[in-house]
Design a protein around this motif. Structure first.
Motif, PDB file in Angstrom:
ATOM      1  N   PRO A   1     -21.208 -26.923 -23.247  1.00 20.11           N
ATOM      2  CA  PRO A   1     -20.555 -25.838 -22.494  1.00 20.11           C
ATOM      3  C   PRO A   1     -20.221 -24.622 -23.351  1.00 20.11           C
ATOM      4  N   GLU A   2     -19.885 -24.858 -24.634  1.00 19.07           N
ATOM      5  CA  GLU A   2     -19.532 -23.719 -25.500  1.00 19.07           C
ATOM      6  C   GLU A   2     -20.750 -22.836 -25.764  1.00 19.07           C
ATOM      7  N   VAL A   3     -21.895 -23.470 -25.952  1.00 19.43           N
ATOM      8  CA  VAL A   3     -23.133 -22.708 -26.162  1.00 19.43           C
ATOM      9  C   VAL A   3     -23.493 -21.971 -24.874  1.00 19.43           C
ATOM     10  N   ALA A   4     -23.441 -22.698 -23.750  1.00 20.40           N
ATOM     11  CA  ALA A   4     -23.820 -22.080 -22.466  1.00 20.40           C
ATOM     12  C   ALA A   4     -22.887 -20.916 -22.134  1.00 20.40           C
ATOM     13  N   ARG A   5     -21.598 -21.097 -22.413  1.00 16.69           N
ATOM     14  CA  ARG A   5     -20.613 -20.076 -22.056  1.00 16.69           C
ATOM     15  C   ARG A   5     -20.821 -18.800 -22.847  1.00 16.69           C
ATOM     16  N   TYR A   6     -21.036 -18.951 -24.154  1.00 11.29           N
ATOM     17  CA  TYR A   6     -21.065 -17.762 -25.001  1.00 11.29           C
ATOM     18  C   TYR A   6     -22.466 -17.278 -25.360  1.00 11.29           C
ATOM     19  N   ALA A   7     -23.425 -18.188 -25.420  1.00 14.18           N
ATOM     20  CA  ALA A   7     -24.759 -17.765 -25.843  1.00 14.18           C
ATOM     21  C   ALA A   7     -25.736 -17.687 -24.679  1.00 14.18           C
ATOM     22  N   GLY A   8     -25.343 -18.198 -23.508  1.00  9.87           N
ATOM     23  CA  GLY A   8     -26.203 -18.092 -22.328  1.00  9.87           C
ATOM     24  C   GLY A   8     -27.275 -19.175 -22.313  1.00  9.87           C
TER      25      GLY A   8
ATOM     26  N   GLY B   1     -26.090 -24.897 -32.932  1.00  9.65           N
ATOM     27  CA  GLY B   1     -26.174 -25.765 -31.754  1.00  9.65           C
ATOM     28  C   GLY B   1     -25.514 -27.105 -31.964  1.00  9.65           C
ATOM     29  N   ASP B   2     -25.624 -27.616 -33.175  1.00 12.99           N
ATOM     30  CA  ASP B   2     -25.017 -28.912 -33.482  1.00 12.99           C
ATOM     31  C   ASP B   2     -23.547 -28.680 -33.789  1.00 12.99           C
TER      32      ASP B   2
END
Ligand SMILES: CC(C)(COP(=O)(O)OP(=O)(O)OC[C@H]1O[C@@H](n2cnc3c(N)ncnc32)[C@H](O)[C@@H]1OP(=O)(O)O)[C@@H](O)C(=O)NCCC(=O)NCCS
Length: 178
Positions: free
Chosen positions: A31-38, A95-96
């Motif tokens: 979710p953190e990647v999706a939220r901020y990096a799209g 990502g990790d």
């Protein structure tokens, strides 16, 4: 665009290989990647199409971020490369999540700046969500400065926030790491 290896003391940037793609697909579900990096793709087939399109595009470079031992921990993209103006937009993900908050994001941004200077670019810019404290600190520490605050406007109703537009000249990268 084809990449050569860019080596720093803490991270190594290499061309992103097809065998790296399953990891990128997994990270898209964080979710953190999706939220901020799209989100870029939903599955392996979409990731493969994304990778192939990037290889054929002179205005994009996709690089793997690896530890010096070779473990894949993230990826960095240069997009919207404008060869006439010698500038590009930077996007990055560690990502990790086990490798976040250990100074590797900053090291990867600095390595990406060296890579970009090495291929002849003179400026990097990026957009970052104003709520993304880790990214803001990381970019400031790597020499990016804020140029403007881009208002979310009506998109706020969809949970989107303002973005900072930041930039970093690359002569600085060469001088600092020459
Ligand atoms: C943003 C990101 C690239 C930063 O990389 P990182 O390796 O986690 O960050 P670093 O360890 O290099 O830290 C850089 C700075 O941020 C600070 N920081 C790191 N994690 C933090 C957190 N969770 N909260 C607050 N500050 C944090 C560090 O203390 C450091 O600041 P300092 O130099 O003033 O001490 C990484 O966290 C990430 O990929 N996040 C998910 C996707 C994302 O947000 N991408 C960016 C989209 S614009």
């Amino acid at each position: 665009m084809t990449a050569t290896q860019t080596r720093g003391p803490r991270v190594v940037l290499t061309p992103l290989a097809p065998s790296d793609l399953p990891w990128l697909v997994r990270w898209e579900h964080d979710p953190e990647v999706a939220r901020y990096a799209g989100r870029r793709f939903r599955d392996g087939a979409e990731a493969w199409a994304w990778w192939r399109a990037a290889q054929a595009d002179r205005r994009r470079a996709v690089l793997a971020i690896r530890t010096p031992a070779g473990q894949l921990i993230g990826d960095v993209e240069l997009v919207e490369i404008n060869w006439a103006r010698r500038e590009a937009e930077l996007r990055i993900r560690i990502g990790d999540r086990a490798y976040r908050g250990r100074g590797l994001g900053r090291a990867a941004v600095e390595a990406a700046a060296r890579y970009a200077a090495g291929v002849g670019l003179q400026q990097l810019f990026l957009r970052v969500d104003v709520r993304n404290v880790a990214a803001l600190r990381c970019y400031r520490a790597a020499g990016f400065r804020c140029l403007a605050r881009l208002r979310a406007g009506r998109r706020k109703a969809d949970g989107l926030a303002d973005m900072y537009l930041m930039a970093r000249p690359l002569a600085q990268a060469r001088a600092a790491h020459g």
